[in-house]
Design a protein around this motif. Sequence first.
Motif, PDB file in Angstrom:
ATOM      1  N   ASP A   1       0.844  -1.207   0.000  1.00 58.82           N
ATOM      2  CA  ASP A   1       0.000   0.000   0.000  1.00 58.82           C
ATOM      3  C   ASP A   1       0.876   1.253   0.000  1.00 58.82           C
ATOM      4  O   ASP A   1       0.974   1.969   0.991  1.00 58.82           O
ATOM      5  CB  ASP A   1      -0.920  -0.022   1.235  1.00 58.82           C
TER       6      ASP A   1
ATOM      7  N   LYS B   1      -7.222   4.805  -5.825  1.00 60.45           N
ATOM      8  CA  LYS B   1      -8.502   4.089  -5.704  1.00 60.45           C
ATOM      9  C   LYS B   1      -9.702   5.032  -5.773  1.00 60.45           C
ATOM     10  O   LYS B   1     -10.779   4.638  -6.224  1.00 60.45           O
ATOM     11  CB  LYS B   1      -8.541   3.297  -4.390  1.00 60.45           C
ATOM     12  N   ASP B   2      -9.526   6.281  -5.306  1.00 53.00           N
ATOM     13  CA  ASP B   2     -10.660   7.204  -5.273  1.00 53.00           C
ATOM     14  C   ASP B   2     -10.690   8.133  -6.493  1.00 53.00           C
ATOM     15  O   ASP B   2     -11.415   9.119  -6.506  1.00 53.00           O
ATOM     16  CB  ASP B   2     -10.629   8.036  -3.973  1.00 53.00           C
TER      17      ASP B   2
ATOM     18  N   LYS C   1     -11.184   5.981 -13.318  1.00 53.11           N
ATOM     19  CA  LYS C   1     -10.687   4.653 -13.724  1.00 53.11           C
ATOM     20  C   LYS C   1      -9.539   4.822 -14.732  1.00 53.11           C
ATOM     21  O   LYS C   1      -9.429   5.847 -15.399  1.00 53.11           O
ATOM     22  CB  LYS C   1     -11.824   3.860 -14.377  1.00 53.11           C
TER      23      LYS C   1
END
Length: 395
Positions: A72, A184-185, A188
Amino acid sequence: MLITGGRVLVDSGTYLENGAVLIEGESIVAVGPREEIERRAGADVPRFEFGGTVLPGLIDAHVHLVFDGGPDPVSTLRNATDHDLFEDMRRRGEQLLDSGVTTVRDLGDRGGLALRLAADIAERRTPGPRVVAAGTPATTVGGHCHFLGGEVSGQAEIRELVRRNLAAGAGVIKAMATGGGLTKDGPKSHQSQFSAEELAALVEEAHAAGVPVAAHAHGADGIAAAVDAGVDTIEHCTWMAGDGLDFRPEVVERIITKGIAVCPAVSPHWRMLPRFFGEERAHAMFGLVRRMADAGVRLIAGTDAGVQRAGFDGLVPALGFYAHLGLPNATVIDMATSRAAAALGLAGITGKVAPGHRADLLLVHGDPLADLSALSGVHAVFASGLRHEPDSTEQ
Ligand SMILES: [Zn+2]
């Protein structure tokens, strides 16, 4: 210093057997048959005798020194102070150098830390590869890698960010033309971020200063927009479109005619990709890289070191991907040396064992033209004429 080699890679796919390289200060002054160079150098010159292969130091055209390559990287970065982060980046630079990488292009940092490290290395305050750094990558508000601090909207803000990076010493300008998996936020990967006018403004501002532009682009629309805007390199270039792929031969044609280099930035752990993307999609994506190569696109090597599962010793395993695709070893080595140097604006400076170039040299035990994995058998690394002594017992 006189460095001898059982073979010296003097051109694409070409060895000089029993060669020697004479270096003075940070530069290569002569390359040729051993006896000839020995005569020229004289008896008093310090010698580094080696019987293996001497080749140019490797270039990783896509790294992020601010990320840790762990599971991460974004959270780890968010929790790190600039002070601790900078120390980690210094260590990552050394790790790259240990593995034979003498030049990297850093495509996005936080707070100009990669630019600071680049200056420290250039002034020999710390060992590491030459760093061509982008500084803060331009992204949209809430866009890909927004947490690096480069959120901009509209042409004026974009130009201002480019000028700020240039003033801080950026050797390349990075634009996030599409979303990316790391954020992730954000949008795409296949979705475009900037308008055509915004991308054009960014390129114009960078080119006015003579600095190239690297566009992160996964989506086919974003790739086409980056090509239209006149960027210099396209990063990833995966031709994503929704859940599928949309390879566009007419865009590929323009990539070639415009002389744009493509850095697929395939992970050192590319063998795991079918598990993440699905067997069929991953192999389709691999096939498109091969199609670009076959069409004549100038591919360059990079690893995206720092993102998930991509460490700072992964260039050689990443090169294995291109051999797996069936590209000749000579081409793959060019992708990580001379070709990458040209794409980074460093032609004539690094990427070749030739007089006038910096003495960026990698000495390995085996024969990398016969077997690419020989590039991992590092015996010694010279960066701008200075021998890097790794903390290893192997020497
Ligand atoms: Zn990247």
